[in-house]
Write a protein that holds these residues in place. Structure first.
Motif, PDB file in Angstrom:
ATOM      1  N   CYS A  47      36.438  47.140  37.676  1.00 53.80           N
ATOM      2  CA  CYS A  47      37.111  46.385  38.736  1.00 53.80           C
ATOM      3  C   CYS A  47      37.416  47.348  39.872  1.00 53.80           C
ATOM      4  N   HIS A  49      39.473  46.572  42.305  1.00 47.26           N
ATOM      5  CA  HIS A  49      40.724  46.048  42.866  1.00 47.26           C
ATOM      6  C   HIS A  49      40.499  45.051  43.985  1.00 47.26           C
ATOM      7  N   CYS A  79      42.757  40.504  41.588  1.00 50.60           N
ATOM      8  CA  CYS A  79      41.493  41.243  41.590  1.00 50.60           C
ATOM      9  C   CYS A  79      40.710  40.765  40.370  1.00 50.60           C
ATOM     10  N   ASP A  80      39.459  41.200  40.249  1.00 53.84           N
ATOM     11  CA  ASP A  80      38.615  40.655  39.190  1.00 53.84           C
ATOM     12  C   ASP A  80      39.191  40.858  37.781  1.00 53.84           C
ATOM     13  N   CYS A  81      39.755  42.046  37.513  1.00 51.31           N
ATOM     14  CA  CYS A  81      40.270  42.260  36.151  1.00 51.31           C
ATOM     15  C   CYS A  81      41.531  41.434  35.892  1.00 51.31           C
ATOM     16  N   GLU A  82      42.322  41.195  36.952  1.00 53.65           N
ATOM     17  CA  GLU A  82      43.507  40.348  36.774  1.00 53.65           C
ATOM     18  C   GLU A  82      43.128  38.877  36.626  1.00 53.65           C
TER      19      GLU A  82
HETATM   20 ZN   LIG Z   1      41.508  44.850  38.816  1.00 52.61          ZN
END
Ligand SMILES: [Zn+2]
Length: 95
Positions: A47, A49, A79-82
Motif C-alpha cells: 500500500c 497510502h 488508503c488501499d490497506c485500510e
Molecule cells: Zn495503507
C-alpha cells in the motif's frame, strides 16, 4: 434477559444490518470483486497510502467513484490497506 428482550435485541441487530446493507454503494458481488482485486494488488505491491488500486478498479468497472470513496472513508478506508482492514470488515459483517 427475558425472551422479549432477546427478540428486541435480535430485531435491532437485523435492522442495523439492513441499514448497513442499504448504505452499500454498489452491489454485494461488485464489492466482493473490488475487495478481491485490491487485496491481490496490495499483496503484490504493498500500500502506498493512497487509494490507487481502489480507484483503478472503480475506473475499470465504470462504477460511481464519489459514492464508493465516501462509503469506504466513512468506514475507515483512507488508503488501499485500510479499505481491506476497515471497510471490508464492515461489509463482511453486514452483507
Ligand atoms: Zn495503507
Amino acid at each position: 434477559m427475558d425472551a422479549s428482550d432477546r427478540d428486541r435485541k435480535k430485531a435491532w441487530k437485523l435492522q442495523q444490518r439492513k441499514l448497513a446493507q442499504d448504505a452499500f454503494p454498489i452491489s454485494d458481488a461488485l464489492l466482493e470483486s473490488l475487495f478481491k482485486a485490491v487485496d491481490a494488488q496490495v499483496e503484490n505491491s504493498g500500500c502506498d497510502h493512497t487509494l490507487r488500486f481502489t480507484q483503478s478498479w472503480i475506473a475499470e468497472h465504470k462504477q460511481p467513484e464519489a459514492e464508493i470513496l465516501a462509503w469506504l472513508r466513512e468506514h475507515g478506508g483512507f488508503c488501499d490497506c485500510e479499505v481491506l482492514s476497515n471497510s471490508a470488515d464492515n461489509w463482511e459483517q453486514n452483507r
